[in-house]
Design a protein around this motif. Structure first.
Motif, PDB file in Angstrom:
ATOM      1  N   GLY A  75      54.776 -86.461 -15.791  1.00 33.38           N
ATOM      2  CA  GLY A  75      53.645 -85.933 -15.278  1.00 33.38           C
ATOM      3  C   GLY A  75      53.395 -84.588 -15.254  1.00 33.38           C
ATOM      4  N   ALA A  76      54.230 -83.703 -15.218  1.00 31.56           N
ATOM      5  CA  ALA A  76      54.252 -82.357 -15.752  1.00 31.56           C
ATOM      6  C   ALA A  76      53.790 -81.959 -16.918  1.00 31.56           C
ATOM      7  N   ARG A  77      54.471 -82.452 -18.096  1.00 35.64           N
ATOM      8  CA  ARG A  77      54.497 -82.123 -19.131  1.00 35.64           C
ATOM      9  C   ARG A  77      53.559 -82.981 -20.113  1.00 35.64           C
ATOM     10  N   CYS A  78      53.749 -84.354 -20.195  1.00 32.83           N
ATOM     11  CA  CYS A  78      52.974 -85.041 -21.048  1.00 32.83           C
ATOM     12  C   CYS A  78      51.588 -85.087 -20.926  1.00 32.83           C
ATOM     13  N   THR A  79      50.658 -85.597 -21.704  1.00 31.99           N
ATOM     14  CA  THR A  79      49.213 -85.454 -21.555  1.00 31.99           C
ATOM     15  C   THR A  79      48.732 -86.894 -22.011  1.00 31.99           C
ATOM     16  N   PHE A  80      47.537 -87.447 -21.327  1.00 29.26           N
ATOM     17  CA  PHE A  80      47.125 -88.743 -21.444  1.00 29.26           C
ATOM     18  C   PHE A  80      45.672 -88.461 -21.722  1.00 29.26           C
ATOM     19  N   PRO A  81      45.259 -88.104 -22.678  1.00 32.74           N
ATOM     20  CA  PRO A  81      43.713 -87.793 -23.127  1.00 32.74           C
ATOM     21  C   PRO A  81      42.922 -89.172 -23.082  1.00 32.74           C
ATOM     22  N   CYS A  82      41.669 -89.416 -22.513  1.00 34.15           N
ATOM     23  CA  CYS A  82      40.940 -90.551 -22.390  1.00 34.15           C
ATOM     24  C   CYS A  82      40.225 -90.489 -23.632  1.00 34.15           C
ATOM     25  N   SER A  83      39.872 -91.693 -24.230  1.00 34.48           N
ATOM     26  CA  SER A  83      39.100 -91.897 -25.314  1.00 34.48           C
ATOM     27  C   SER A  83      38.293 -92.910 -25.447  1.00 34.48           C
ATOM     28  N   GLU A  89      32.728-102.048 -40.130  1.00 36.31           N
ATOM     29  CA  GLU A  89      31.335-101.593 -40.182  1.00 36.31           C
ATOM     30  C   GLU A  89      31.569-100.317 -40.737  1.00 36.31           C
ATOM     31  N   ARG A  90      30.577 -99.853 -41.316  1.00 34.08           N
ATOM     32  CA  ARG A  90      30.356 -98.461 -41.414  1.00 34.08           C
ATOM     33  C   ARG A  90      30.322 -97.402 -40.412  1.00 34.08           C
ATOM     34  N   PHE A  91      29.440 -97.860 -39.310  1.00 33.50           N
ATOM     35  CA  PHE A  91      29.556 -97.071 -38.040  1.00 33.50           C
ATOM     36  C   PHE A  91      30.667 -96.684 -37.374  1.00 33.50           C
ATOM     37  N   LEU A  92      30.809 -95.375 -37.099  1.00 33.06           N
ATOM     38  CA  LEU A  92      31.972 -95.007 -36.143  1.00 33.06           C
ATOM     39  C   LEU A  92      31.591 -94.013 -35.205  1.00 33.06           C
ATOM     40  N   ASP A  93      32.049 -94.397 -34.012  1.00 34.24           N
ATOM     41  CA  ASP A  93      31.905 -93.316 -32.977  1.00 34.24           C
ATOM     42  C   ASP A  93      33.305 -93.098 -32.092  1.00 34.24           C
ATOM     43  N   TRP A  94      34.005 -91.988 -31.984  1.00 36.38           N
ATOM     44  CA  TRP A  94      35.446 -91.978 -31.321  1.00 36.38           C
ATOM     45  C   TRP A  94      35.143 -90.453 -30.811  1.00 36.38           C
ATOM     46  N   ALA A  95      35.233 -90.766 -29.504  1.00 34.09           N
ATOM     47  CA  ALA A  95      34.999 -89.653 -28.515  1.00 34.09           C
ATOM     48  C   ALA A  95      36.577 -89.443 -28.061  1.00 34.09           C
ATOM     49  N   VAL A  96      37.034 -88.438 -28.090  1.00 36.41           N
ATOM     50  CA  VAL A  96      38.387 -88.086 -27.162  1.00 36.41           C
ATOM     51  C   VAL A  96      38.580 -86.780 -26.729  1.00 36.41           C
ATOM     52  N   GLU A  97      39.078 -86.835 -25.392  1.00 34.80           N
ATOM     53  CA  GLU A  97      39.418 -85.375 -24.932  1.00 34.80           C
ATOM     54  C   GLU A  97      40.672 -84.882 -25.513  1.00 34.80           C
ATOM     55  N   ASP A  98      40.009 -83.497 -25.616  1.00 36.92           N
ATOM     56  CA  ASP A  98      40.844 -82.551 -26.408  1.00 36.92           C
ATOM     57  C   ASP A  98      42.147 -81.935 -25.598  1.00 36.92           C
ATOM     58  N   ASP A  99      42.970 -82.878 -25.231  1.00 32.19           N
ATOM     59  CA  ASP A  99      44.109 -82.283 -24.309  1.00 32.19           C
ATOM     60  C   ASP A  99      45.519 -83.012 -24.723  1.00 32.19           C
ATOM     61  N   PHE A 100      45.910 -82.224 -25.880  1.00 31.83           N
ATOM     62  CA  PHE A 100      47.401 -82.541 -26.669  1.00 31.83           C
ATOM     63  C   PHE A 100      48.440 -81.619 -26.211  1.00 31.83           C
ATOM     64  N   ALA A 148      35.861 -87.621 -35.642  1.00 30.24           N
ATOM     65  CA  ALA A 148      35.776 -87.671 -34.213  1.00 30.24           C
ATOM     66  C   ALA A 148      35.071 -86.701 -33.595  1.00 30.24           C
ATOM     67  N   ARG A 149      34.765 -87.119 -32.269  1.00 28.73           N
ATOM     68  CA  ARG A 149      34.089 -86.100 -31.405  1.00 28.73           C
ATOM     69  C   ARG A 149      35.078 -85.585 -30.276  1.00 28.73           C
ATOM     70  N   PHE A 150      35.330 -84.440 -30.292  1.00 27.73           N
ATOM     71  CA  PHE A 150      36.362 -83.852 -29.033  1.00 27.73           C
ATOM     72  C   PHE A 150      35.582 -83.253 -27.892  1.00 27.73           C
ATOM     73  N   VAL A 151      35.649 -84.092 -26.823  1.00 27.94           N
ATOM     74  CA  VAL A 151      34.856 -84.032 -25.618  1.00 27.94           C
ATOM     75  C   VAL A 151      35.673 -83.407 -24.512  1.00 27.94           C
ATOM     76  N   ARG A 152      35.123 -82.806 -23.630  1.00 24.98           N
ATOM     77  CA  ARG A 152      35.567 -82.337 -22.373  1.00 24.98           C
ATOM     78  C   ARG A 152      35.858 -83.639 -21.568  1.00 24.98           C
ATOM     79  N   GLU A 153      35.190 -84.500 -21.592  1.00 28.05           N
ATOM     80  CA  GLU A 153      35.377 -85.624 -20.385  1.00 28.05           C
ATOM     81  C   GLU A 153      34.978 -86.932 -21.200  1.00 28.05           C
ATOM     82  N   ALA A 154      35.572 -87.923 -21.498  1.00 32.06           N
ATOM     83  CA  ALA A 154      35.222 -89.050 -22.370  1.00 32.06           C
ATOM     84  C   ALA A 154      34.794 -90.305 -21.483  1.00 32.06           C
TER      85      ALA A 154
END
Length: 365
Positions: A170-178, A210-221, A233-239
């Motif tokens: 909980g203190a050290r690993c991160t779990f970004p939403c995507s 398909e050719r279309f791609l949309d990937w939004a991920v929180e930049d929390d690594f 990819a799109r790095f966002v504050r909140e996915a």
């Protein structure tokens, strides 16, 4: 996508050896075939050979190898794509299904896990024991707030047997939403033949999309990441707003379309969306009942988004089978349709098209 040779992927299959058996003889290389149609409606495709896969492990054959991979000093990110049912969670409460066979087994046999959470916690326990740094655990599945959901499940599982480990995670690993949006049908023998013809090489496990791609991920690594933005990819504050948009518009409409298609004898998504009655209902579902529940999306034109989505569904080059999408509806519908239903009911608004979507699922069952 980045061409950065400092990064590679160790794949893990929790169940079947099929992917490993197909890719091992071809050194992990596989083809990404992107398909659409041109202005005249003629199907076309591009092929790209992907070379980032270093190895594929099959968990039931050697559970310890999977634990060691998570606990390896070079591991930075553990990405997860196991479908909704792989999380052993209860969609109604959001909590862990303690009675699930995989959860019960892994709590009783922590050294020989077989489920997702058992492997993750065993690998993280070993990282902590070896004095290694934290990793990022990145869910790519169609779940609401997928990173926060995964975090809660991992901490609950770890806390049941090792509270100190749960504190470390909980203190050290991160779990970004995507949020990942690309339609990728199951590969068929016809796909393999088409790729072999195009490349002049046999590929036992091409991926078609398909050719279309949309990937939004929180930049929390927690330990760095590749420059995925170079691959789109799109790095966002909140996915979360993007997740909700995709779950309700893309996945919700996809599931509704699939059940209606199966019942009407329309075997592929493009045929289902081409049926006038089905298409009219689907447009009402999206325009009148789903779109009013979507918020926090500045710059997104929902009417244009809907029209583009209908065009994606109508892509005949994918031949996406409605029966494939229809599987595991009890795990998919809570986040794809029922959240929208609850919001509409709370607002005192109509649910005619949404109720029809649930009805066709029930009739399918």
């Amino acid at each position: 996508a980045t061409g950065d040779l400092a990064w590679g992927i160790t794949g893990v299959s929790l169940r079947s050896p099929d992917t490993r058996d197909a890719l091992a003889p071809q050194a992990g290389l596989y083809t990404l075939a992107l398909r659409d149609v041109d202005e005249a409606g003629v199907p076309r495709a591009t092929q790209q050979v992907v070379g980032c896969l270093l190895e594929v492990l099959v968990a039931p054959e050697n559970p310890q190898a999977v634990v060691d991979a998570i606990a390896h000093a070079d591991t930075r990110i553990v990405s997860i794509t196991v479908t909704e049912k792989g999380y052993c969670w209860d969609p109604a409460s959001g909590g862990l299904q303690w009675e699930h066979p995989d959860v019960a087994h892994d709590l009783a046999h922590p050294g020989a896990p077989r489920g997702l959470l058992g492997f993750l916690v065993a690998g993280l326990r070993e990282r902590k024991r070896r004095g290694l740094g934290p990793v990022t655990l990145m869910s790519l599945d169609n779940l609401p707030s997928n990173g926060r959901l995964l975090r809660g499940l991992v901490l609950a599982f770890a806390g049941r047997t090792d509270p100190a480990l749960a504190d470390w995670i909980g203190a050290r690993c991160t779990f970004p939403c995507s949020m990942v949006d690309r339609i990728v049908p199951r590969t068929t023998d016809a796909d393999r033949e088409a790729v072999a013809t195009a490349l002049g090489l046999a590929d036992a496990w091409p991926v078609v999309g398909e050719r279309f791609l949309d990937w939004a991920v929180e930049d929390d690594f927690a330990a760095g990441r590749p420059a995925w933005e170079q691959g789109g990819a799109r790095f966002v504050r909140e996915a979360h707003p993007f997740e909700t948009l995709k779950l309700r518009m893309v996945n919700g409409a996809h599931s509704a379309l699939a059940y209606a298609g199966v019942l009407a004898g329309l075997e592929t998504v493009d045929r289902a969306v081409g049926h006038p009655a089905v298409r009219g209902w689907l447009q009402r579902l999206m325009r009148e009942e789903i779109e009013p529940t979507l918020h926090g999306l500045p710059g997104v034109d929902l009417a244009a988004y809907r029209q583009r989505l209908l065009a994606r569904f109508a892509n005949p080059a994918l031949a996406h089978r409605t029966a494939q999408i229809a599987m595991d509806g009890s795990q998919k519908l809570p986040q794809r349709l029922l959240g929208t239903l609850r919001d509409r009911l709370a607002a005192g608004a109509s649910i005619d098209a949404l109720a029809m979507a649930v009805a066709v699922w029930m009739q399918f069952l």
